[in-house]
Design an enzyme around this catalytic site. Structure first.
Site, short mmCIF file in Angstrom:
data_model
loop_
_atom_site.label_atom_id
_atom_site.label_comp_id
_atom_site.label_asym_id
_atom_site.label_seq_id
_atom_site.Cartn_x
_atom_site.Cartn_y
_atom_site.Cartn_z
N ASP A 144 23.56 -63.96 -2.64
CA ASP A 144 24.75 -64.77 -2.37
C ASP A 144 24.99 -65.73 -3.52
O ASP A 144 24.09 -66.03 -4.32
CB ASP A 144 24.58 -65.58 -1.08
CG ASP A 144 24.72 -64.73 0.17
OD1 ASP A 144 25.83 -64.23 0.41
OD2 ASP A 144 23.72 -64.56 0.89
N LEU A 296 28.81 -53.76 7.86
CA LEU A 296 29.86 -52.78 7.60
C LEU A 296 29.27 -51.46 7.08
O LEU A 296 29.74 -50.37 7.41
CB LEU A 296 30.87 -53.34 6.61
CG LEU A 296 31.83 -54.40 7.17
CD1 LEU A 296 32.63 -55.05 6.06
CD2 LEU A 296 32.75 -53.79 8.22
#
Length: 369
Positions: A144, A296
């Protein structure tokens, strides 16, 4: 044979799995591997630390699946004070925390050939790793952007100051490149996948005759999606797994909230769902999330449609977008997912190859950025 050490706010034994768990498991197949989990304290536990179930096993070495694990717990830990006036105090607390690094961690650093430091709190130890082991290869796992996950200025400043001590920066998305001081040591290695998990048959956990969908995890969790969707579609059961305190206030007969569960247990919910939900909050969500969202990717692996915000569509077949907070678009996205006839496939390498790309990027021209 490579001796590896991972430093992260994750714990290898956690029920929730992130990319670092799969990388560590692969390195354990290649040689002795240790995993140091940092940032656990009485303060973090009061704030809902996801490692709470491991707190009683802190401050001792435990070997799990070939990985030596150590969860470092203290009464306190440094954190983002968010005020410029408190910056000197913040820096002082981070400095003190580094000085208190456990002896076992120092031993692991000295013996390691390769030290993996994950984005988050762990970059404060880059300088310490280089000092304790000048010859170790330091690989920064950039899961991140430090700004996006709300890291303290002390962490962000230390990261920039010590950036050139890092030998390799692994980015799972090229969108992260813009957040680095420079790209000389950066390599692109997307998340891998274990395709074998979708080849097995798992028991159906859902109520027979009901339409069922699932959301897994707590990252940027937007509970308003479920407040709206459950009201619009009382014929659908909305299963939420491992979102923790983010689900507080959700109360509808067709919202089923599950505590965090082992990754293997979630596979039944994925395999038998009519569709999956990635309920990301609209908070200037970074573009790299389009590439790094494990949920996802897992929906695609099992071939089920995904309902997600418009900003996460990325022109990917099988994803149906909505505008966060908008009832009409949420209802439409759910209806489109249920009618989906898209062929949903996931293009991804297995984790062994991804790890090899991280270790030897020069052998893979497509890792260059």
């Amino acid at each position: 044979m490579t001796r590896s050490l991972f430093i992260s706010v994750h714990d290898f034994r956690s029920l929730r799995k992130a990319s670092i768990h799969f990388i560590a498991a692969e390195m354990a197949r290649r040689g002795p591997t240790a995993f140091l989990s940092i940032g656990l304290s009485d303060l973090s536990l009061r704030r809902g630390d996801t490692r709470a179930n491991l707190a009683a096993r802190a401050n001792r070495v435990e070997t799990v699946d070939g990985v030596e694990c150590y969860l470092w717990r203290m009464k306190w830990h440094p954190f983002n004070m968010r005020r410029k006036a408190l910056a000197p105090l913040e820096r002082g607390l981070f400095w003190l925390y580094r000085q208190m690094l456990p002896a076992i961690a120092r031993r692991w650093i000295r013996r390691a050939d390769t030290v993996f430091i994950e984005s988050g709190m762990a970059p404060i130890f880059i300088r310490d790793v280089r000092k304790l082991n000048p010859t170790a290869r330091i690989i920064y796992l950039m899961s991140d952007d430090l700004e996006v996950v709300g890291c303290a200025d002390t962490i962000k400043n230390d990261f920039v100051r010590n950036f050139d001590m890092i030998d390799t920066v692994r980015m799972p998305s090229r969108y992260l490149l813009e957040r680095l001081p420079h790209a000389r040591t950066a390599v692109f290695a997307p998340h891998g996948i274990d395709r074998s998990i979708a080849d097995k048959t798992y028991p159906d956990p859902y109520t027979p005759g009901r339409i069922s969908c699932v959301s897994i995890g707590s990252m940027l969790f937007d509970k308003t999606f479920f407040q709206i969707a459950a009201r619009l579609r009382p014929d659908i059961d909305f299963h939420i797994i491992g979102a923790g305190r983010a689900t507080e206030g959700l109360d509808a007969p067709n919202i089923i909230i599950h505590p965090e569960m082992a990754f293997e247990r979630t596979l039944s919910y994925l395999q038998h769902a009519n569709f999956g939900i990635a309920p990301y909050r609209d908070a200037n969500t970074p573009r790299y999330l389009l590439d790094t969202s494990l949920k996802l990717r897992q929906f695609a692996l099992f071939g089920i449609p995904a309902v997600c915000p418009d900003f996460a569509l990325n022109d990917t077949p099988g994803r149906y977008g909505y505008r966060p907070g908008d009832s009409h678009s949420i209802g439409q996205a759910i209806a489109d997912a249920l009618r989906s006839s898209d062929v949903i496939e996931l293009e991804a390498h297995g984790w062994p190859e991804i790890v090899q790309r991280i270790l030897t990027p020069e052998a893979y021209p497509d890792t260059h950025v």
